[in-house]
Design a protein around this motif. Structure first.
Motif, PDB file in Angstrom:
ATOM      1  N   LEU A  94       0.833  -1.206   0.000  1.00  0.00           N
ATOM      2  CA  LEU A  94       0.000   0.000   0.000  1.00  0.00           C
ATOM      3  C   LEU A  94       0.866   1.254   0.000  1.00  0.00           C
ATOM      4  CD1 LEU A  94      -2.790  -1.006   2.552  1.00  0.00           C
ATOM      5  CD2 LEU A  94      -2.955  -0.911   0.058  1.00  0.00           C
ATOM      6  N   THR A  95       1.964   1.217   0.739  1.00  0.00           N
ATOM      7  CA  THR A  95       2.880   2.357   0.750  1.00  0.00           C
ATOM      8  C   THR A  95       3.475   2.592  -0.628  1.00  0.00           C
ATOM      9  OG1 THR A  95       3.439   1.988   3.076  1.00  0.00           O
ATOM     10  CG2 THR A  95       4.999   3.282   1.767  1.00  0.00           C
ATOM     11  N   ARG A  96       3.828   1.510  -1.309  1.00  0.00           N
ATOM     12  CA  ARG A  96       4.435   1.639  -2.636  1.00  0.00           C
ATOM     13  C   ARG A  96       3.447   2.159  -3.680  1.00  0.00           C
ATOM     14  NH1 ARG A  96       7.394  -2.646  -5.391  1.00  0.00           N
ATOM     15  NH2 ARG A  96       8.518  -0.867  -6.245  1.00  0.00           N
ATOM     16  N   THR A  97       2.161   1.964  -3.452  1.00  0.00           N
ATOM     17  CA  THR A  97       1.175   2.506  -4.400  1.00  0.00           C
ATOM     18  C   THR A  97       1.075   4.021  -4.282  1.00  0.00           C
ATOM     19  OG1 THR A  97      -0.715   2.285  -2.867  1.00  0.00           O
ATOM     20  CG2 THR A  97      -0.206   0.391  -4.300  1.00  0.00           C
ATOM     21  N   ARG A  98       1.568   4.569  -3.170  1.00  0.00           N
ATOM     22  CA  ARG A  98       1.470   6.013  -2.952  1.00  0.00           C
ATOM     23  C   ARG A  98       2.761   6.751  -3.255  1.00  0.00           C
ATOM     24  NH1 ARG A  98      -1.578   3.982   1.643  1.00  0.00           N
ATOM     25  NH2 ARG A  98       0.303   4.046   2.927  1.00  0.00           N
ATOM     26  N   VAL A  99       3.836   6.019  -3.451  1.00  0.00           N
ATOM     27  CA  VAL A  99       5.124   6.646  -3.734  1.00  0.00           C
ATOM     28  C   VAL A  99       5.690   6.073  -5.023  1.00  0.00           C
ATOM     29  CG1 VAL A  99       5.589   7.016  -1.282  1.00  0.00           C
ATOM     30  CG2 VAL A  99       6.405   4.923  -2.374  1.00  0.00           C
ATOM     31  N   ARG A 100       6.809   6.607  -5.447  1.00  0.00           N
ATOM     32  CA  ARG A 100       7.451   6.098  -6.658  1.00  0.00           C
ATOM     33  C   ARG A 100       8.042   4.718  -6.410  1.00  0.00           C
ATOM     34  NH1 ARG A 100      11.393  10.377  -9.310  1.00  0.00           N
ATOM     35  NH2 ARG A 100      11.333   8.731 -10.891  1.00  0.00           N
ATOM     36  N   GLY A 101       8.171   3.952  -7.452  1.00  0.00           N
ATOM     37  CA  GLY A 101       8.759   2.620  -7.343  1.00  0.00           C
ATOM     38  C   GLY A 101       7.889   1.567  -7.990  1.00  0.00           C
ATOM     39  N   LEU A 102       6.609   1.556  -7.633  1.00  0.00           N
ATOM     40  CA  LEU A 102       5.693   0.604  -8.240  1.00  0.00           C
ATOM     41  C   LEU A 102       5.115   1.209  -9.511  1.00  0.00           C
ATOM     42  CD1 LEU A 102       4.089  -2.096  -8.015  1.00  0.00           C
ATOM     43  CD2 LEU A 102       2.307  -0.781  -6.853  1.00  0.00           C
ATOM     44  N   GLY A 103       5.238   0.472 -10.625  1.00  0.00           N
ATOM     45  CA  GLY A 103       4.673   0.962 -11.873  1.00  0.00           C
ATOM     46  C   GLY A 103       3.184   0.692 -11.948  1.00  0.00           C
ATOM     47  N   MET A 104       2.814  -0.599 -11.879  1.00  0.00           N
ATOM     48  CA  MET A 104       1.411  -0.982 -11.993  1.00  0.00           C
ATOM     49  C   MET A 104       1.224  -2.365 -11.394  1.00  0.00           C
ATOM     50  SD  MET A 104      -1.353   0.414 -13.188  1.00  0.00           S
ATOM     51  CE  MET A 104      -3.056  -0.075 -13.425  1.00  0.00           C
ATOM     52  N   ALA A 105       0.052  -2.596 -10.824  1.00  0.00           N
ATOM     53  CA  ALA A 105      -0.300  -3.913 -10.281  1.00  0.00           C
ATOM     54  C   ALA A 105      -1.646  -4.324 -10.858  1.00  0.00           C
ATOM     55  CB  ALA A 105      -0.350  -3.885  -8.763  1.00  0.00           C
ATOM     56  N   TRP A 106      -1.678  -5.501 -11.492  1.00  0.00           N
ATOM     57  CA  TRP A 106      -2.906  -6.039 -12.077  1.00  0.00           C
ATOM     58  C   TRP A 106      -3.353  -7.241 -11.248  1.00  0.00           C
ATOM     59  CZ3 TRP A 106       1.321  -4.658 -15.052  1.00  0.00           C
ATOM     60  CH2 TRP A 106       1.118  -3.671 -16.033  1.00  0.00           C
ATOM     61  N   PHE A 107      -4.630  -7.302 -10.927  1.00  0.00           N
ATOM     62  CA  PHE A 107      -5.176  -8.431 -10.185  1.00  0.00           C
ATOM     63  C   PHE A 107      -6.427  -8.943 -10.895  1.00  0.00           C
ATOM     64  CE2 PHE A 107      -3.055  -5.705  -7.107  1.00  0.00           C
ATOM     65  CZ  PHE A 107      -2.279  -6.599  -6.393  1.00  0.00           C
ATOM     66  N   VAL A 108      -6.467 -10.244 -11.156  1.00  0.00           N
ATOM     67  CA  VAL A 108      -7.671 -10.886 -11.683  1.00  0.00           C
ATOM     68  C   VAL A 108      -8.140 -11.872 -10.617  1.00  0.00           C
ATOM     69  CG1 VAL A 108      -8.716 -12.218 -13.536  1.00  0.00           C
ATOM     70  CG2 VAL A 108      -6.828 -10.660 -14.042  1.00  0.00           C
ATOM     71  N   ILE A 109      -9.416 -11.769 -10.236  1.00  0.00           N
ATOM     72  CA  ILE A 109      -9.956 -12.557  -9.128  1.00  0.00           C
ATOM     73  C   ILE A 109     -11.140 -13.375  -9.623  1.00  0.00           C
ATOM     74  CG2 ILE A 109     -10.884 -12.459  -6.787  1.00  0.00           C
ATOM     75  CD1 ILE A 109      -9.708  -9.604  -6.621  1.00  0.00           C
ATOM     76  N   GLY A 110     -11.170 -14.650  -9.300  1.00  0.00           N
ATOM     77  CA  GLY A 110     -12.287 -15.505  -9.680  1.00  0.00           C
ATOM     78  C   GLY A 110     -13.568 -15.065  -8.989  1.00  0.00           C
TER      79      GLY A 110
END
Length: 258
Positions: A94-110
């Motif tokens: 969650l911290t990385r989603t608010r700062v630089r470093g993480l480009g993108m996260a994709w989640f597919v859920i059944g």
């Protein structure tokens, strides 16, 4: 070597470089620690899970329920310890989603993971769905639901793909070293990783098909809201019938890591 030993030995792939089982100790260091270290360097994350909400999106209470279901013989203290480790991993994400470093996260859920709670824990599941709705509004997080009537490629139950950036530049050219990719799978026989190109290609292809067959992010948010509303209205464990109509589709997941 006996004939039986030879039969078993022949099951082993001739080239197992770049792949193997992740070390795990029942009551000590677990793969959760190693995943946290891996995710701390991940530029991109792609995760699929058919039966449960992916770990990085789990609330602490939901995480504890998943651990109990997956490991029914674990003592309560060990369940709590693992839950705290997973919660720390989630907070770091969650911290990385608010700062630089993480480009993108994709989640597919059944769909099953959305409409069914673990061991009748309706309140825990409802809070988890509310958290999903919050996360789905984040610019760096994309969440899609795969309808129940869609069969995942290769009958895949769960896997994660990480795109990792090196911390240093190429000493010869001065440019950033190319992104490295790691595939991670959880099975009843343990957790496995692979950096082999053919394995990663298969996982990327499967994930692209999941993205294509899943509801769009907007349709997924609507579906999650409807499930949550149905629970609030009835005050008991009920959920909509599995979707049978044609879901909205979306483009295949990008293959780049930017």
């Amino acid at each position: 070597m006996s004939h039986v030993d030879e039969l078993i030995e022949n099951l082993r792939a001739p080239d197992q470089r770049g792949m193997g089982r992740v070390e795990r100790v029942e009551n000590g260091v677990t793969s959760i620690d190693r995943l946290a270290a891996l995710e701390a360097h991940a530029k991109t994350i792609r995760a699929w899970d058919q039966q449960a909400i992916p770990g990085l999106l789990q609330t602490p209470r939901y995480s504890a329920a998943v651990i109990q279901v997956a490991n029914p013989r674990l003592p309560a203290m060990e369940v709590r310890r693992r839950m705290l480790l997973k919660s720390a991993r989630t907070e770091a994400f969650l911290t990385r989603t608010r700062v630089r470093g993480l480009g993108m996260a994709w989640f597919v859920i059944g769909e099953s993971a959305i409409v069914h709670s673990f061991r009748d824990q309706e309140e825990t599941h409802a809070l988890q769905l509310r958290h999903l709705l919050t996360m789905s509004g984040h610019a760096k997080v994309m969440i899609q639901v795969l309808p129940a009537h869609k069969i995942p490629a290769g009958l895949a139950d769960h896997f994660t793909l990480y795109g990792l950036e090196e911390d240093k530049a190429d000493p010869d050219t001065g440019s950033r070293l190319p992104t490295k990719r790691v595939g991670f799978l959880e099975t009843i026989m343990g957790d496995w990783y692979s950096t082999r190109l053919d394995d990663l290609a298969a996982l990327h292809s499967a994930f692209s098909e999941l993205i294509r067959d899943a509801m769009t992010p907007e349709a997924s948010r609507t579906f999650i809201r409807e499930v949550l509303a149905s629970w609030r209205a009835t005050q008991r464990t009920t959920s909509p019938e599995p979707t049978m109509g044609n879901p909205s589709s979306s483009p295949a997941t990008p293959t780049g890591d930017a």
